[in-house]
Design an enzyme around this catalytic site. Structure first.
Site, mmCIF file in Angstrom:
data_model
loop_
_atom_site.group_PDB
_atom_site.id
_atom_site.type_symbol
_atom_site.label_atom_id
_atom_site.label_comp_id
_atom_site.label_asym_id
_atom_site.label_seq_id
_atom_site.Cartn_x
_atom_site.Cartn_y
_atom_site.Cartn_z
ATOM 1 N N GLU A 109 5.808 -14.750 7.337
ATOM 2 C CA GLU A 109 5.779 -15.018 5.785
ATOM 3 C C GLU A 109 7.222 -14.980 5.952
ATOM 4 O O GLU A 109 8.419 -14.191 6.297
ATOM 5 C CB GLU A 109 5.343 -13.991 5.262
ATOM 6 C CG GLU A 109 3.717 -13.504 5.524
ATOM 7 C CD GLU A 109 2.286 -13.179 4.929
ATOM 8 O OE1 GLU A 109 1.855 -12.936 4.775
ATOM 9 O OE2 GLU A 109 3.574 -12.299 3.710
ATOM 10 N N CYS A 122 13.122 -12.891 1.943
ATOM 11 C CA CYS A 122 12.919 -11.713 2.473
ATOM 12 C C CYS A 122 12.634 -12.461 3.937
ATOM 13 O O CYS A 122 11.168 -13.049 3.708
ATOM 14 C CB CYS A 122 11.975 -10.400 1.754
ATOM 15 S SG CYS A 122 10.956 -9.351 2.863
ATOM 16 N N CYS A 129 2.766 -7.009 14.023
ATOM 17 C CA CYS A 129 4.095 -5.397 13.730
ATOM 18 C C CYS A 129 3.794 -4.242 14.227
ATOM 19 O O CYS A 129 1.893 -4.557 15.377
ATOM 20 C CB CYS A 129 4.318 -4.828 12.750
ATOM 21 S SG CYS A 129 5.372 -3.691 13.036
ATOM 22 N N CYS A 133 1.845 1.310 10.623
ATOM 23 C CA CYS A 133 2.141 2.357 9.055
ATOM 24 C C CYS A 133 0.783 2.176 8.332
ATOM 25 O O CYS A 133 -0.143 0.622 8.006
ATOM 26 C CB CYS A 133 3.456 2.200 7.817
ATOM 27 S SG CYS A 133 5.507 2.033 9.271
ATOM 28 N N CYS A 136 0.744 -0.352 4.955
ATOM 29 C CA CYS A 136 0.659 -1.685 5.753
ATOM 30 C C CYS A 136 0.445 -2.767 6.233
ATOM 31 O O CYS A 136 -0.741 -2.200 6.549
ATOM 32 C CB CYS A 136 2.698 -2.033 6.746
ATOM 33 S SG CYS A 136 3.321 -3.664 6.536
ATOM 34 N N GLY A 184 7.659 -7.215 11.198
ATOM 35 C CA GLY A 184 7.881 -6.752 11.854
ATOM 36 C C GLY A 184 8.898 -5.512 11.524
ATOM 37 O O GLY A 184 9.633 -5.379 10.515
ATOM 38 N N GLU A 185 8.989 -5.304 12.661
ATOM 39 C CA GLU A 185 10.199 -4.171 12.735
ATOM 40 C C GLU A 185 11.411 -4.585 13.193
ATOM 41 O O GLU A 185 11.851 -5.052 14.993
ATOM 42 C CB GLU A 185 9.798 -2.947 13.792
ATOM 43 C CG GLU A 185 11.151 -1.467 14.141
ATOM 44 C CD GLU A 185 11.911 -1.480 12.974
ATOM 45 O OE1 GLU A 185 10.975 -0.273 11.839
ATOM 46 O OE2 GLU A 185 13.352 -1.313 13.073
ATOM 47 N N SER A 216 16.192 -3.158 7.085
ATOM 48 C CA SER A 216 15.029 -2.300 6.894
ATOM 49 C C SER A 216 14.586 -1.504 8.142
ATOM 50 O O SER A 216 13.994 -2.694 9.265
ATOM 51 C CB SER A 216 14.292 -2.920 5.573
ATOM 52 O OG SER A 216 13.096 -1.773 5.614
ATOM 53 N N SER A 238 12.781 2.674 5.938
ATOM 54 C CA SER A 238 11.442 3.057 5.142
ATOM 55 C C SER A 238 11.296 4.581 4.860
ATOM 56 O O SER A 238 11.103 4.921 6.178
ATOM 57 C CB SER A 238 10.805 1.932 5.852
ATOM 58 O OG SER A 238 10.433 0.675 5.142
ATOM 59 N N LEU A 239 11.208 5.042 4.663
ATOM 60 C CA LEU A 239 11.088 6.816 4.722
ATOM 61 C C LEU A 239 9.448 7.828 4.457
ATOM 62 O O LEU A 239 9.011 7.665 5.465
ATOM 63 C CB LEU A 239 12.036 8.133 3.679
ATOM 64 C CG LEU A 239 11.772 9.047 3.971
ATOM 65 C CD1 LEU A 239 12.519 9.740 5.170
ATOM 66 C CD2 LEU A 239 13.070 9.964 2.866
ATOM 67 N N HIS A 240 9.164 7.136 3.082
ATOM 68 C CA HIS A 240 8.051 7.272 2.581
ATOM 69 C C HIS A 240 7.441 8.284 2.908
ATOM 70 O O HIS A 240 6.074 8.878 2.240
ATOM 71 C CB HIS A 240 7.034 6.451 2.978
ATOM 72 C CG HIS A 240 7.506 4.673 3.076
ATOM 73 N ND1 HIS A 240 7.770 4.334 2.126
ATOM 74 C CD2 HIS A 240 7.000 3.954 4.266
ATOM 75 C CE1 HIS A 240 8.131 3.005 2.846
ATOM 76 N NE2 HIS A 240 8.017 2.847 3.720
ATOM 77 N N ASN A 315 0.957 -0.772 -2.941
ATOM 78 C CA ASN A 315 0.274 -2.578 -3.209
ATOM 79 C C ASN A 315 -0.935 -2.650 -2.605
ATOM 80 O O ASN A 315 -0.868 -2.946 -1.532
ATOM 81 C CB ASN A 315 1.765 -3.446 -3.097
ATOM 82 C CG ASN A 315 0.790 -5.112 -3.403
ATOM 83 O OD1 ASN A 315 0.319 -5.531 -3.703
ATOM 84 N ND2 ASN A 315 1.722 -5.861 -2.841
ATOM 85 N N CYS A 358 2.061 -7.790 1.958
ATOM 86 C CA CYS A 358 3.286 -8.057 3.255
ATOM 87 C C CYS A 358 1.984 -8.562 4.018
ATOM 88 O O CYS A 358 1.201 -7.571 4.454
ATOM 89 C CB CYS A 358 4.252 -8.270 3.922
ATOM 90 S SG CYS A 358 5.495 -8.785 4.544
HETATM 91 N N1 SAH Z 1 9.772 -2.726 9.612
HETATM 92 C C1 SAH Z 1 10.641 -2.828 8.892
HETATM 93 C C2 SAH Z 1 10.851 -3.813 8.279
HETATM 94 C C3 SAH Z 1 9.624 -4.055 6.757
HETATM 95 S S1 SAH Z 1 9.699 -4.195 5.562
HETATM 96 C C4 SAH Z 1 10.637 -1.416 7.823
HETATM 97 O O1 SAH Z 1 10.081 -0.602 7.497
HETATM 98 O O2 SAH Z 1 11.260 -0.863 7.400
HETATM 99 C C5 SAH Z 1 8.317 -2.675 5.838
HETATM 100 C C6 SAH Z 1 8.925 -1.863 3.934
HETATM 101 O O3 SAH Z 1 7.796 -2.989 3.094
HETATM 102 C C7 SAH Z 1 8.287 -0.789 3.511
HETATM 103 O O4 SAH Z 1 9.423 -0.227 3.132
HETATM 104 C C8 SAH Z 1 7.374 -0.437 1.847
HETATM 105 O O5 SAH Z 1 8.604 -0.684 1.345
HETATM 106 C C9 SAH Z 1 6.849 -2.230 1.881
HETATM 107 N N2 SAH Z 1 5.554 -2.679 2.082
HETATM 108 C C10 SAH Z 1 4.665 -2.285 3.184
HETATM 109 N N3 SAH Z 1 3.897 -2.005 2.689
HETATM 110 C C11 SAH Z 1 3.829 -1.818 1.625
HETATM 111 C C12 SAH Z 1 2.227 -1.847 0.545
HETATM 112 N N4 SAH Z 1 1.407 -2.388 0.432
HETATM 113 N N5 SAH Z 1 2.501 -1.575 -0.479
HETATM 114 C C13 SAH Z 1 4.017 -1.387 -1.187
HETATM 115 N N6 SAH Z 1 5.179 -2.092 -0.345
HETATM 116 C C14 SAH Z 1 4.875 -1.878 1.308
#
Ligand code: SAH
Length: 377
Positions: A109, A122, A129, A133, A136, A184-185, A216, A238-240, A315, A358
């Site tokens: 995407e 984006c 991936c 996580c 995600c 992806g990472e 990111s 992406s700390l979380h 989301n 995503c």
């Molecule tokens: N692997 C890299 C690049 C992917 S971006 C990384 O982790 O940074 C990943 C971002 O997508 C996360 O930081 C988060 O902001 C977002 N993301 C993924 N799933 C999500 C969801 N269900 N709701 C909101 N944000 C989400």
């Protein structure tokens, strides 16, 4: 062979049907080497670069600054191709999503998010991936391979085709910024990502400055400093979660590179200043990571790092094991971070009417094709 499965998953795309060489994704030196092989002088490479990356040409016949026989010779040996748009959806808020198909049939995407003073593309760095996580959707998809530099760049090229943004406008661009926040990472596919970014930054082509590109990562700590030194782009983490106990669970790469190691890598990121801050992304999960105590621990963790904190409302996707935090909880969290001296914007959800999580577009296309196959027989 136990490694065969893995090797297959990461196999590069099948070669194109014809044996022409793809020019997208070659850097300047590689392009010059190709032309030298044809006996063309070095300045031809520069002309070709201009046609491909400044003008967006996909057809050698249109390259009117090159002699006709030379154009014909190029067309015989080389190709300039775009990924195929499998789905193309526009949200009521202007957000546009493409599901792109590559030569081997794999899909990823790309999303365009227009705002008043900028437009952000984006971009994905892998098919699927490996990080899983928990919040995600992309992590639930089975197939994973790296995208090539051409495929990463191809997302930018196709979006610019669709938005009519050739030749590269000097200002007021619809695509002014790029974020590697798609599937992806990026730091697990560093070489291809770096190559694509360098081409996108080239001033005689797409010409998007490093200040407008953000990489990111979920926290591949040993690669962070190198990316900063070699590319100089903005960094998002992406700390979380603020404890290893929780982060191990929702961002499993934390088991490999725990928070202390990640923070040390952030502190060593080159060029940090108040004008160049690290963005910490923090997805708001109800009852999981959204308490005032979490917010206070977060500002302690990032103390001394020029930083801003992006709070992202979770989301939801079908079957997701989380709910989004309440607006009130997000507001309290944001205030604590803000009062500690960090910008703490809450990301406005965009494009939800066309599926915002995503990876959802891809899942939908897989479902669609399954039901088409079932209907067919
Ligand atoms: N692997 C890299 C690049 C992917 S971006 C990384 O982790 O940074 C990943 C971002 O997508 C996360 O930081 C988060 O902001 C977002 N993301 C993924 N799933 C999500 C969801 N269900 N709701 C909101 N944000 C989400």
């Amino acid at each position: 062979m136990s490694s065969a499965g893995h090797a297959e998953i990461f196999a590069p795309p099948a070669p194109a049907e014809d044996d022409r060489i793809e020019l997208i994704g070659l850097d300047r030196a590689e392009l010059a080497a190709e032309l030298a092989r044809m006996g063309a002088p070095a300045f031809r490479a520069r002309q070709l670069w201009h046609w491909i990356y400044h003008r967006g040409a996909v057809d050698f016949a249109a390259m009117t600054s090159l002699a006709k026989p030379f154009r014909a010779a190029l067309a015989e040996r080389y190709a300039i191709t775009r990924p195929r748009a499998v789905l193309d959806r526009q949200s009521l808020d202007g957000t546009r999503k493409w599901l792109l198909g590559f030569a081997d049939g794999q899909e990823a995407e790309t999303v365009h998010i227009p705002e008043e003073d900028r437009g952000t593309l984006c971009v994905s760095s892998q098919i699927g991936c490996t990080l899983t996580c928990r919040f995600c959707h992309t992590g639930t998809q089975r197939l994973v391979r790296n995208l090539s530099a051409a495929e990463i760049l191809g997302q930018v090229m196709l979006a610019r085709d669709a938005l009519g943004e050739w030749p590269s406008p000097p200002e007021g661009r619809l695509i002014s910024n790029i974020v590697l926040m798609g599937m992806g990472e990026p730091l697990y596919n560093y070489d291809n990502v770096a190559k694509a970014i360098r081409i996108a930054m080239d001033g005689e082509g797409i010409a998007i400055s490093k200040r407008r590109i953000t990489l990111s990562t979920a926290g591949v700590a040993p690669m962070i400093r190198r990316a900063g030194e070699e590319l100089g782009v903005n960094l998002a983490i992406s700390l979380h979660a603020v404890t290893d106990e929780l982060r191990d669970r929702i961002v499993p790469i934390n088991r490999k590179y725990p928070i202390a190691e990640l923070m040390a890598a952030c502190r060593s990121y080159p060029g940090l200043s108040n004008a160049r801050r690290i963005t910490f992304e923090y997805v708001m999960l109800k009852g999981v990571n959204d308490s005032p105590a979490d917010a206070r621990a977060l500002v302690k963790l990032i103390a001394g790092i020029p930083a801003k904190v992006n709070l992202i409302p979770f989301n939801p996707w079908p079957g997701a094991p989380f709910e989004c935090s309440s607006e009130a909880a997000i507001a309290v969290f944001s205030d604590i971070v803000f009062d500690a001296g960090y910008a703490s914007p809450v990301r406005t959800p965009r494009g939800r009417d066309i599926m915002a999580a995503c990876g959802q577009l891809k899942s939908e296309s897989v479902r669609l094709r399954k039901s088409q196959r079932m209907a067919a027989g």
